[in-house]
Design a protein around this motif. Sequence first.
Motif, PDB file in Angstrom:
ATOM      1  N   GLY A 145       0.771  -1.225   0.000  1.00  0.00           N
ATOM      2  CA  GLY A 145       0.000   0.000   0.000  1.00  0.00           C
ATOM      3  C   GLY A 145       0.803   1.275   0.000  1.00  0.00           C
ATOM      4  N   LEU A 146       2.118   1.174   0.045  1.00  0.00           N
ATOM      5  CA  LEU A 146       2.938   2.387   0.134  1.00  0.00           C
ATOM      6  C   LEU A 146       3.058   3.125  -1.193  1.00  0.00           C
ATOM      7  N   GLU A 147       3.068   2.398  -2.289  1.00  0.00           N
ATOM      8  CA  GLU A 147       3.351   3.027  -3.578  1.00  0.00           C
ATOM      9  C   GLU A 147       2.404   4.185  -3.871  1.00  0.00           C
ATOM     10  N   GLY A 148       1.140   4.030  -3.526  1.00  0.00           N
ATOM     11  CA  GLY A 148       0.157   5.058  -3.809  1.00  0.00           C
ATOM     12  C   GLY A 148       0.311   6.309  -2.973  1.00  0.00           C
ATOM     13  N   GLU A 149       1.178   6.265  -1.978  1.00  0.00           N
ATOM     14  CA  GLU A 149       1.412   7.429  -1.112  1.00  0.00           C
ATOM     15  C   GLU A 149       2.361   8.442  -1.749  1.00  0.00           C
ATOM     16  N   PHE A 150       2.969   8.076  -2.889  1.00  0.00           N
ATOM     17  CA  PHE A 150       4.011   8.915  -3.472  1.00  0.00           C
ATOM     18  C   PHE A 150       3.784   9.095  -4.970  1.00  0.00           C
ATOM     19  N   ALA A 151       4.270  10.203  -5.507  1.00  0.00           N
ATOM     20  CA  ALA A 151       4.285  10.386  -6.951  1.00  0.00           C
ATOM     21  C   ALA A 151       5.203   9.334  -7.573  1.00  0.00           C
ATOM     22  N   PRO A 152       4.900   8.874  -8.789  1.00  0.00           N
ATOM     23  CA  PRO A 152       5.714   7.807  -9.395  1.00  0.00           C
ATOM     24  C   PRO A 152       7.203   8.125  -9.455  1.00  0.00           C
ATOM     25  N   GLY A 153       7.557   9.371  -9.801  1.00  0.00           N
ATOM     26  CA  GLY A 153       8.968   9.720  -9.904  1.00  0.00           C
ATOM     27  C   GLY A 153       9.697   9.641  -8.588  1.00  0.00           C
ATOM     28  N   VAL A 154       8.985   9.929  -7.483  1.00  0.00           N
ATOM     29  CA  VAL A 154       9.592   9.838  -6.151  1.00  0.00           C
ATOM     30  C   VAL A 154       9.676   8.379  -5.715  1.00  0.00           C
ATOM     31  N   TRP A 155       8.585   7.634  -5.896  1.00  0.00           N
ATOM     32  CA  TRP A 155       8.583   6.223  -5.488  1.00  0.00           C
ATOM     33  C   TRP A 155       9.679   5.443  -6.212  1.00  0.00           C
ATOM     34  N   SER A 156       9.919   5.776  -7.477  1.00  0.00           N
ATOM     35  CA  SER A 156      10.923   5.046  -8.253  1.00  0.00           C
ATOM     36  C   SER A 156      12.329   5.234  -7.697  1.00  0.00           C
ATOM     37  N   GLN A 157      12.547   6.278  -6.898  1.00  0.00           N
ATOM     38  CA  GLN A 157      13.878   6.502  -6.342  1.00  0.00           C
ATOM     39  C   GLN A 157      14.255   5.457  -5.288  1.00  0.00           C
ATOM     40  N   ALA A 158      13.246   4.785  -4.734  1.00  0.00           N
ATOM     41  CA  ALA A 158      13.507   3.809  -3.669  1.00  0.00           C
ATOM     42  C   ALA A 158      13.142   2.389  -4.071  1.00  0.00           C
ATOM     43  N   THR A 159      12.771   2.188  -5.329  1.00  0.00           N
ATOM     44  CA  THR A 159      12.383   0.859  -5.786  1.00  0.00           C
ATOM     45  C   THR A 159      13.169   0.492  -7.046  1.00  0.00           C
ATOM     46  N   PHE A 160      13.418  -0.802  -7.182  1.00  0.00           N
ATOM     47  CA  PHE A 160      14.180  -1.292  -8.322  1.00  0.00           C
ATOM     48  C   PHE A 160      13.541  -2.583  -8.820  1.00  0.00           C
TER      49      PHE A 160
END
Length: 435
Positions: A119-134
């Motif tokens: 449920g965390l992904e929806g808490e952030f803009a895609p460009g920001v979330w992508s900084q912490a996911t691979f």
Amino acid sequence: MMRRTAPVVATLSAVALTVAACSSGSGSGGAEPDDGGPITLDYWAWGTAQQPMVDAWNAAHPDIQVKRTDAGGGTDSSAKLVTATRAGNAPDVAIVEYNTLPAMIVAGVAQDITEYADGLEGEFAPGVWSQATFDGATYGVPQDAGPQALTYNKARFDELGIDVPKTWEEFAEAAEKVHEADPDTYITTFAPDDFGGLSAFAQQAGAEWWSVDGDTWTVDFDDPATVAVTDYWQDLVDRDLVSAEPLLTPEWNAKVNDGEVLSWPAGLWAAGVLYGVAEESAGDWAMAPLPQWTEGDPAVGFQGGSAVVVTTSAEHPEAAAEFARWMGVAEEASAAQIEQGQYPASLAGQEQTLESDPPLLMPKQKDYWETAAEITRTTIPEISWGPNTNVASSAFQDAMSKAVTNGTPLRDALTEIEAEVVDDMKTAGFEVAQK
């Protein structure tokens, strides 16, 4: 732009598996007492917002208490994390800047927390979330966002009759006017040790320092966009229109306090940092969008911004992940960030800013957070980094500082940096294409 692609994590993981196998340890903290008392987590984090955030967590979570240590900012903290992980005494949780997170994965520092990130992904803009996911795996919870803006001494600009520049060409013209009006004063500083600053300027101009195709990397620090950006600053340095010196030294801080350095093009966190070194000038400052390389193109790069990671040394990863999650999305955590002038990474936190007072550095700028929101909307999305930004940052500091000291071309330093980065990647086992 430096965009993350799916093969990046596969390439990183291939190297990280070997490193992690010999670097995992029992951790330095987080041990549950024999008497059944609260879990204690060790947390490494720098910045003025961190202790208020930790205090708010501790007050609300008696069963999981957090002890914060300031291990230094950015590069210093990351280097210490690698050393501590290999020694088996790393903290349970730590702040890691987005640009160094790939290196922390390779070094076996950051733990995959996907199972705790529902449920965390929806808490952030895609460009920001992508900084912490691979490639679908989550390695941290974004805490703050650092798109570049122009923080400037409005009182001194007004005194000297300087309009806020909208383009970098206008910025150079304003630098001339400032220095002509007051030879002891500079519009800003070119810091030869500021890897993050130049990297963001280059992103804004369209640079791509690392890219990957399958398992093959391309490294390009002396690309045309970065050379053009570097030549721009070279011209200002050569004409003595900007001061060329490190940031945040006692000497630099004194110049800021005396109104002799009038702006800092940096991440949105600059307001909090400047308040810490120039509190007496609070009220004189304001923030505006970063000047543009191409008039009409408002895109800017990230300079800084960070995620909370659970380390591979954590003895209680679920508790550590709960803390990381709270630090990224809780209303109380965002409130502490906002008060210190830090821009939250979460969408809810960014909405919260619109109902908040401006940062302490610029209490008169009522549209501060609205301007920050507009800048965030024009930030280049999905910026990605190579696996050894720590090496690149160190090489940058050495080569750029040497160039400034010796009066040699800054563009030549780019070639030196690239050579060192490529050599390190090849030594680590990465396949790097010939340019």
